[in-house]
Design a protein around this motif. Structure first.
Motif, PDB file in Angstrom:
ATOM      1  N   ASN A  34       0.875  -1.267   0.074  1.00 41.14           N
ATOM      2  CA  ASN A  34      -0.033   0.050   0.089  1.00 41.14           C
ATOM      3  C   ASN A  34       0.999   1.081  -0.335  1.00 41.14           C
ATOM      4  N   GLY A  35       1.953   1.150  -0.266  1.00 38.64           N
ATOM      5  CA  GLY A  35       2.984   2.352  -0.341  1.00 38.64           C
ATOM      6  C   GLY A  35       3.701   2.698   1.367  1.00 38.64           C
ATOM      7  N   GLY A  36       2.863   1.928   2.225  1.00 39.87           N
ATOM      8  CA  GLY A  36       3.409   2.424   3.925  1.00 39.87           C
ATOM      9  C   GLY A  36       5.105   2.079   4.130  1.00 39.87           C
ATOM     10  N   LEU A  37       5.653   3.693   4.806  1.00 46.06           N
ATOM     11  CA  LEU A  37       6.539   2.540   4.988  1.00 46.06           C
ATOM     12  C   LEU A  37       7.239   1.533   5.508  1.00 46.06           C
ATOM     13  N   ARG A  38       7.699   0.716   6.058  1.00 44.43           N
ATOM     14  CA  ARG A  38       8.053  -0.054   6.699  1.00 44.43           C
ATOM     15  C   ARG A  38       9.545  -0.904   6.810  1.00 44.43           C
ATOM     16  N   GLY A  39      10.344   0.235   6.503  1.00 45.84           N
ATOM     17  CA  GLY A  39      11.577   0.462   6.697  1.00 45.84           C
ATOM     18  C   GLY A  39      12.921   0.789   6.061  1.00 45.84           C
ATOM     19  N   THR A  40      13.736   0.689   6.509  1.00 47.09           N
ATOM     20  CA  THR A  40      15.532   1.212   5.481  1.00 47.09           C
ATOM     21  C   THR A  40      16.154   0.014   4.899  1.00 47.09           C
ATOM     22  N   ALA A  41      16.862  -0.565   3.621  1.00 45.64           N
ATOM     23  CA  ALA A  41      17.717  -1.233   4.119  1.00 45.64           C
ATOM     24  C   ALA A  41      18.831  -0.577   3.471  1.00 45.64           C
ATOM     25  N   ILE A  42      20.184  -0.494   4.086  1.00 47.87           N
ATOM     26  CA  ILE A  42      21.619   0.058   3.934  1.00 47.87           C
ATOM     27  C   ILE A  42      22.350  -0.856   4.024  1.00 47.87           C
ATOM     28  N   THR A  43      22.912  -0.675   2.271  1.00 51.30           N
ATOM     29  CA  THR A  43      24.238  -0.880   2.339  1.00 51.30           C
ATOM     30  C   THR A  43      25.321  -0.367   2.338  1.00 51.30           C
ATOM     31  N   PHE A  44      26.547  -1.004   1.504  1.00 54.76           N
ATOM     32  CA  PHE A  44      28.126  -0.492   1.683  1.00 54.76           C
ATOM     33  C   PHE A  44      28.507  -1.227   0.473  1.00 54.76           C
ATOM     34  N   LYS A  45      28.829  -0.866  -0.306  1.00 53.33           N
ATOM     35  CA  LYS A  45      30.241  -2.069  -0.973  1.00 53.33           C
ATOM     36  C   LYS A  45      31.448  -0.370  -1.409  1.00 53.33           C
ATOM     37  N   PRO A  46      32.760  -1.667  -1.522  1.00 55.07           N
ATOM     38  CA  PRO A  46      33.587  -0.882  -1.626  1.00 55.07           C
ATOM     39  C   PRO A  46      33.819   0.484  -2.931  1.00 55.07           C
ATOM     40  N   ALA A  47      34.192   1.602  -2.518  1.00 61.34           N
ATOM     41  CA  ALA A  47      34.331   2.742  -3.484  1.00 61.34           C
ATOM     42  C   ALA A  47      35.423   2.357  -4.775  1.00 61.34           C
ATOM     43  N   VAL A  48      34.667   1.315  -5.484  1.00 60.69           N
ATOM     44  CA  VAL A  48      35.482   1.334  -6.448  1.00 60.69           C
ATOM     45  C   VAL A  48      34.630   0.222  -7.500  1.00 60.69           C
ATOM     46  N   GLY A  49      34.318   0.455  -8.640  1.00 56.21           N
ATOM     47  CA  GLY A  49      33.527  -0.292  -9.485  1.00 56.21           C
ATOM     48  C   GLY A  49      33.704  -1.422 -10.564  1.00 56.21           C
ATOM     49  N   MET A  50      31.971  -1.864 -10.314  1.00 65.27           N
ATOM     50  CA  MET A  50      32.646  -3.541  -9.934  1.00 65.27           C
ATOM     51  C   MET A  50      33.144  -3.983 -10.666  1.00 65.27           C
TER      52      MET A  50
END
Length: 399
Positions: A159-175
């Motif tokens: 329904n578009g209601g906020l359930r939470g937030t996902a936080i991810t990290f990755k090294p600051a270099v390209g794939m």
């Protein structure tokens, strides 16, 4: 709820958050999940391992504000002297979203977070972005080096209601860089390297191998051809070690050092068998390497020294430039002395190594314990001065 060292983090009770958590876990992400009030609900195993420098899964606190006193105190354990900087930067990057989700505004936010972060609240501005990307966060101490990119994605229900937030990290270099590093390495070997991140005493079989007559070969080839030959030798030796389940140590010139820790195998016998198999496979690989280098097979001859290390101290040394498994101890030095005596392309193995083979493993290698004859290293006609000085009494046989 405190999740202790190496205790699995349960999936969130909220089914929507649980679905996200499961996907992040299965993908091997560095990831966190908070609910709509920024209470921490999940941290992936990969993230917890990295927080503890791959030694173990770091403890965390589930059910408290992500930046509350409990988590801030825990972060000091994760990042040692860089904890305040790392966690403070983390808060600054997501603070706008947290402020948006905090009904009581800045006053309520100050009361919810650790006092050490309270002064940062005044600088925050609300953010209603459903996704943010590219915020840089220090990866830790200068020695560890690098930066991380922090990404957030809002989790909403049907329904578009906020359930939470996902936080991810990755090294600051390209794939491209990350992919090349990962795809060119053997995943099993990478896991084994991380398994010895914490240095301690580890019984293991030890393999030393070196190219015989390398000085003469270098003089007979152009520098570029000699480099190409050395690269092919190293690739072949490493492949044989990795395929046998061992750990590649340092490369010195045209030589390689490898370790076969008991903890990686089922038994001492299995570790010894893998070590002998790797040496034989390296020996068998040299004719093909010589052919690719357009060299006579007799010009690429390896000598081998195999030994057992009951008390060696082994671990992974990581710097900003490289990661390397190394081991220290008398038995490592003795293995080097055995290898130096194995002139003529011989494979010399110590009695402590060979006698760890069970009858089944010995038979699989074509070794008959009852027919082996041992000679003390110092009595070999090929014994070096260092061997006579450091390890004269070690019994060895040719395999």
């Amino acid at each position: 709820m405190r999740i202790e060292v190496d205790e699995p983090c349960p999936l969130p009770d909220d089914p929507v958050l649980a679905e996200w958590a499961s996907a992040m876990r299965d993908m091997g992400d560095w990831g966190w999940i908070v609910d709509s009030s920024w209470t921490l609900r999940f941290v992936t195993d990969e993230q917890r391992l990295s927080l503890a420098y791959d030694i173990e899964m770091a403890p965390i606190v589930i059910g408290e504000h992500l930046f509350g006193p409990g988590m801030t105190e825990m972060s000091r354990w994760w990042r040692a002297d860089q904890a305040d900087v790392w966690f403070g930067t983390f808060f600054a990057n997501v603070g706008g979203l947290i402020l948006t989700d905090t009904a009581g505004g800045k006053a309520e936010l100050r009361s919810a977070i650790d006092p050490s972060l309270a002064d940062m609240v005044e600088e925050l501005s609300p953010s209603d972005a459903d996704a943010t990307a590219g915020s840089a966060v220090s990866a830790g101490t200068t020695e560890r080096g690098g930066m991380l990119l922090l990404n957030t994605l809002r989790i909403r229900d049907a329904n578009g209601g906020l359930r939470g937030t996902a936080i991810t990290f990755k090294p600051a270099v390209g794939m491209n860089v990350l992919g090349t590093m990962a795809l060119e390495r053997d995943p099993g070997h990478l896991r084994r390297m991380r398994s010895v991140a914490r240095a301690r005493r580890r019984p293991a079989a030890i393999l030393f191998a070196d190219l015989e007559g390398s000085s003469a070969l270098s003089r007979s080839l152009s520098t570029s051809n000699y480099f190409a030959a050395g690269r092919r030798i190293v690739r072949a030796t490493d492949r044989c070690v990795v395929d046998a389940g061992g750990l590649v140590g340092r490369h010195v010139g045209d030589g390689v050092v490898a370790f076969f820790p008991v903890e990686v195998f089922d038994s001492e016998s299995a570790a010894a068998r893998a070590c002998i198999s790797a040496a034989r496979n390296i020996e068998a690989a040299m004719p093909e390497v010589a052919s690719r280098c357009v060299l006579p097979a007799e010009q690429l001859v390896m000598r081998f020294g195999l030994h057992w290390g009951s008390t060696i101290y082994m671990g992974n040394i990581g710097t900003v430039a490289r990661s390397e498994v190394t081991a220290l101890g008398d038995e490592v030095n003795e293995a080097a002395r055995i290898e130096a005596c194995a002139t003529g392309g011989r494979l010399l193995a110590s009695k402590p190594l060979v006698e760890r083979l069970t009858s089944d493993d010995a038979a699989a290698l074509g070794i008959d314990h009852d027919r082996l004859a041992y000679t003390q290293l110092g009595q070999l006609t090929t014994a070096t001065e260092k061997a006579r000085r450091d390890a004269p009494a070690i019994a060895v046989c040719e395999l």
